[in-house]
Motif scaffolding. Structure first.
Motif, mmCIF file in Angstrom:
data_model
loop_
_atom_site.group_PDB
_atom_site.id
_atom_site.type_symbol
_atom_site.label_atom_id
_atom_site.label_comp_id
_atom_site.label_asym_id
_atom_site.label_seq_id
_atom_site.Cartn_x
_atom_site.Cartn_y
_atom_site.Cartn_z
ATOM 1 N N SER A 76 -22.204 10.441 -11.957
ATOM 2 C CA SER A 76 -20.971 9.688 -11.782
ATOM 3 C C SER A 76 -20.731 8.833 -13.003
ATOM 4 O O SER A 76 -21.677 8.327 -13.615
ATOM 5 C CB SER A 76 -21.063 8.786 -10.550
ATOM 6 N N GLN A 77 -19.472 8.676 -13.349
ATOM 7 C CA GLN A 77 -19.108 7.755 -14.425
ATOM 8 C C GLN A 77 -19.009 6.333 -13.891
ATOM 9 O O GLN A 77 -18.981 5.396 -14.656
ATOM 10 C CB GLN A 77 -17.753 8.144 -15.011
ATOM 11 N N LEU A 78 -18.945 6.187 -12.601
ATOM 12 C CA LEU A 78 -18.718 4.865 -12.030
ATOM 13 C C LEU A 78 -20.012 4.078 -11.898
ATOM 14 O O LEU A 78 -21.004 4.575 -11.389
ATOM 15 C CB LEU A 78 -18.046 4.991 -10.662
ATOM 16 N N THR A 79 -19.940 2.875 -12.377
ATOM 17 C CA THR A 79 -21.027 1.916 -12.224
ATOM 18 C C THR A 79 -20.411 0.677 -11.583
ATOM 19 O O THR A 79 -19.185 0.574 -11.463
ATOM 20 C CB THR A 79 -21.630 1.534 -13.580
ATOM 21 N N GLU A 80 -21.241 -0.264 -11.200
ATOM 22 C CA GLU A 80 -20.703 -1.508 -10.633
ATOM 23 C C GLU A 80 -19.759 -2.189 -11.621
ATOM 24 O O GLU A 80 -18.707 -2.697 -11.243
ATOM 25 C CB GLU A 80 -21.851 -2.444 -10.243
ATOM 26 N N GLU A 81 -20.122 -2.193 -12.896
ATOM 27 C CA GLU A 81 -19.284 -2.816 -13.930
ATOM 28 C C GLU A 81 -17.935 -2.103 -14.049
ATOM 29 O O GLU A 81 -16.886 -2.740 -14.140
ATOM 30 C CB GLU A 81 -20.019 -2.803 -15.273
ATOM 31 N N ARG A 82 -17.955 -0.792 -14.023
ATOM 32 C CA ARG A 82 -16.698 -0.041 -14.134
ATOM 33 C C ARG A 82 -15.829 -0.242 -12.903
ATOM 34 O O ARG A 82 -14.608 -0.354 -13.020
ATOM 35 C CB ARG A 82 -16.995 1.435 -14.385
ATOM 36 N N LEU A 83 -16.443 -0.306 -11.732
ATOM 37 C CA LEU A 83 -15.669 -0.596 -10.526
ATOM 38 C C LEU A 83 -15.026 -1.980 -10.628
ATOM 39 O O LEU A 83 -13.864 -2.155 -10.262
ATOM 40 C CB LEU A 83 -16.558 -0.516 -9.288
ATOM 41 N N ARG A 84 -15.770 -2.942 -11.138
ATOM 42 C CA ARG A 84 -15.230 -4.293 -11.314
ATOM 43 C C ARG A 84 -14.030 -4.262 -12.268
ATOM 44 O O ARG A 84 -12.989 -4.862 -11.990
ATOM 45 C CB ARG A 84 -16.310 -5.235 -11.850
ATOM 46 N N LEU A 85 -14.165 -3.543 -13.377
ATOM 47 C CA LEU A 85 -13.068 -3.451 -14.342
ATOM 48 C C LEU A 85 -11.838 -2.789 -13.716
ATOM 49 O O LEU A 85 -10.707 -3.254 -13.915
ATOM 50 C CB LEU A 85 -13.512 -2.673 -15.587
ATOM 51 N N LEU A 86 -12.051 -1.723 -12.968
ATOM 52 C CA LEU A 86 -10.925 -1.057 -12.317
ATOM 53 C C LEU A 86 -10.239 -1.987 -11.316
ATOM 54 O O LEU A 86 -9.011 -2.020 -11.234
ATOM 55 C CB LEU A 86 -11.390 0.232 -11.633
ATOM 56 N N ARG A 87 -11.017 -2.749 -10.586
ATOM 57 C CA ARG A 87 -10.423 -3.691 -9.626
ATOM 58 C C ARG A 87 -9.620 -4.780 -10.323
ATOM 59 O O ARG A 87 -8.653 -5.294 -9.756
ATOM 60 C CB ARG A 87 -11.506 -4.276 -8.730
ATOM 61 N N GLU A 88 -9.999 -5.123 -11.550
ATOM 62 C CA GLU A 88 -9.258 -6.146 -12.305
ATOM 63 C C GLU A 88 -7.816 -5.724 -12.575
ATOM 64 O O GLU A 88 -6.948 -6.582 -12.745
ATOM 65 C CB GLU A 88 -9.958 -6.464 -13.634
ATOM 66 N N VAL A 89 -7.565 -4.428 -12.639
ATOM 67 C CA VAL A 89 -6.202 -3.940 -12.858
ATOM 68 C C VAL A 89 -5.629 -3.363 -11.563
ATOM 69 O O VAL A 89 -4.766 -2.483 -11.589
ATOM 70 C CB VAL A 89 -6.120 -2.914 -14.017
ATOM 71 N N ASP A 90 -6.121 -3.895 -10.430
ATOM 72 C CA ASP A 90 -5.624 -3.501 -9.108
ATOM 73 C C ASP A 90 -5.624 -1.986 -8.913
ATOM 74 O O ASP A 90 -4.694 -1.416 -8.357
ATOM 75 C CB ASP A 90 -4.217 -4.061 -8.861
ATOM 76 N N PHE A 91 -6.678 -1.349 -9.373
ATOM 77 C CA PHE A 91 -6.787 0.098 -9.268
ATOM 78 C C PHE A 91 -6.780 0.509 -7.804
ATOM 79 O O PHE A 91 -7.488 -0.053 -6.981
ATOM 80 C CB PHE A 91 -8.075 0.587 -9.935
#
Length: 169
Positions: A76-91
């Motif tokens: 997976s490309q998703l990590t906790e950090e990447r999920l956090r970043l995506l949530r920052e832009v209301d993904f």
């Protein structure tokens, strides 16, 4: 590169105020595909097809089962950090749910301004079509057929006094 695509997503977010990049985004087709990939990866994580994100060994997600062995091919490309970043832009990880919620909020506003009444095909054809889709989905649901109209969605519509046809009650 994940971070290059994320930078493109933040530009899109700054311009559009959301992260709902169309899959067929003509201006940047790669971004639309990348956003779809993030949603698929998230869905796989949530379904248990990939392990928890809390720990990584290489780029392989570690499952917290048995001996913490990495399952070959489960990446997976998703990590906790990447999920956090995506949530920052209301993904929106569930684009269908996000579109349903947007139409529901449009209906709520319509009801606030006009009352439930009939929704005009000429004044708001998109909302009219969405309402008709909900009615058809409810009929399928009542016949026991597969539908995306969950009990939660029905309850939300019922709270508004949704005009289900009398044969649907």
């Amino acid at each position: 590169n994940w971070h290059r695509n994320y930078a493109e997503l933040t530009k899109y977010y700054g311009h559009h105020g959301n992260s709902m990049v169309p899959k067929q985004y003509e201006i940047n087709p790669r971004l639309g595909s990348w956003v779809s990939l993030q949603r698929r990866e998230y869905k796989r994580l949530k379904s248990g097809k990939l392990g928890l994100i809390a720990s990584l060994r290489g780029d392989c997600v570690v499952r917290f089962l048995f001996l913490n062995k990495c399952i070959a091919g489960e990446k997976s490309q998703l990590t906790e950090e990447r999920l956090r970043l995506l949530r920052e832009v209301d993904f929106e990880f569930d684009a269908r749910q996000a579109r349903w919620n947007a139409k529901y909020l449009e209906l709520v506003e319509h009801v606030r301004v006009n009352g439930m009444g009939t929704i005009s095909t000429s004044r708001n054809p998109a909302l009219y079509n969405w309402v008709q889709t909900q009615i058809k989905a409810r009929r399928r649901k009542m016949r026991g057929e597969a539908t995306s109209l969950s009990d939660e969605r029905v309850a939300r519509l019922d709270e508004l006094g949704f005009p289900w046809p009398s044969d649907d009650n």
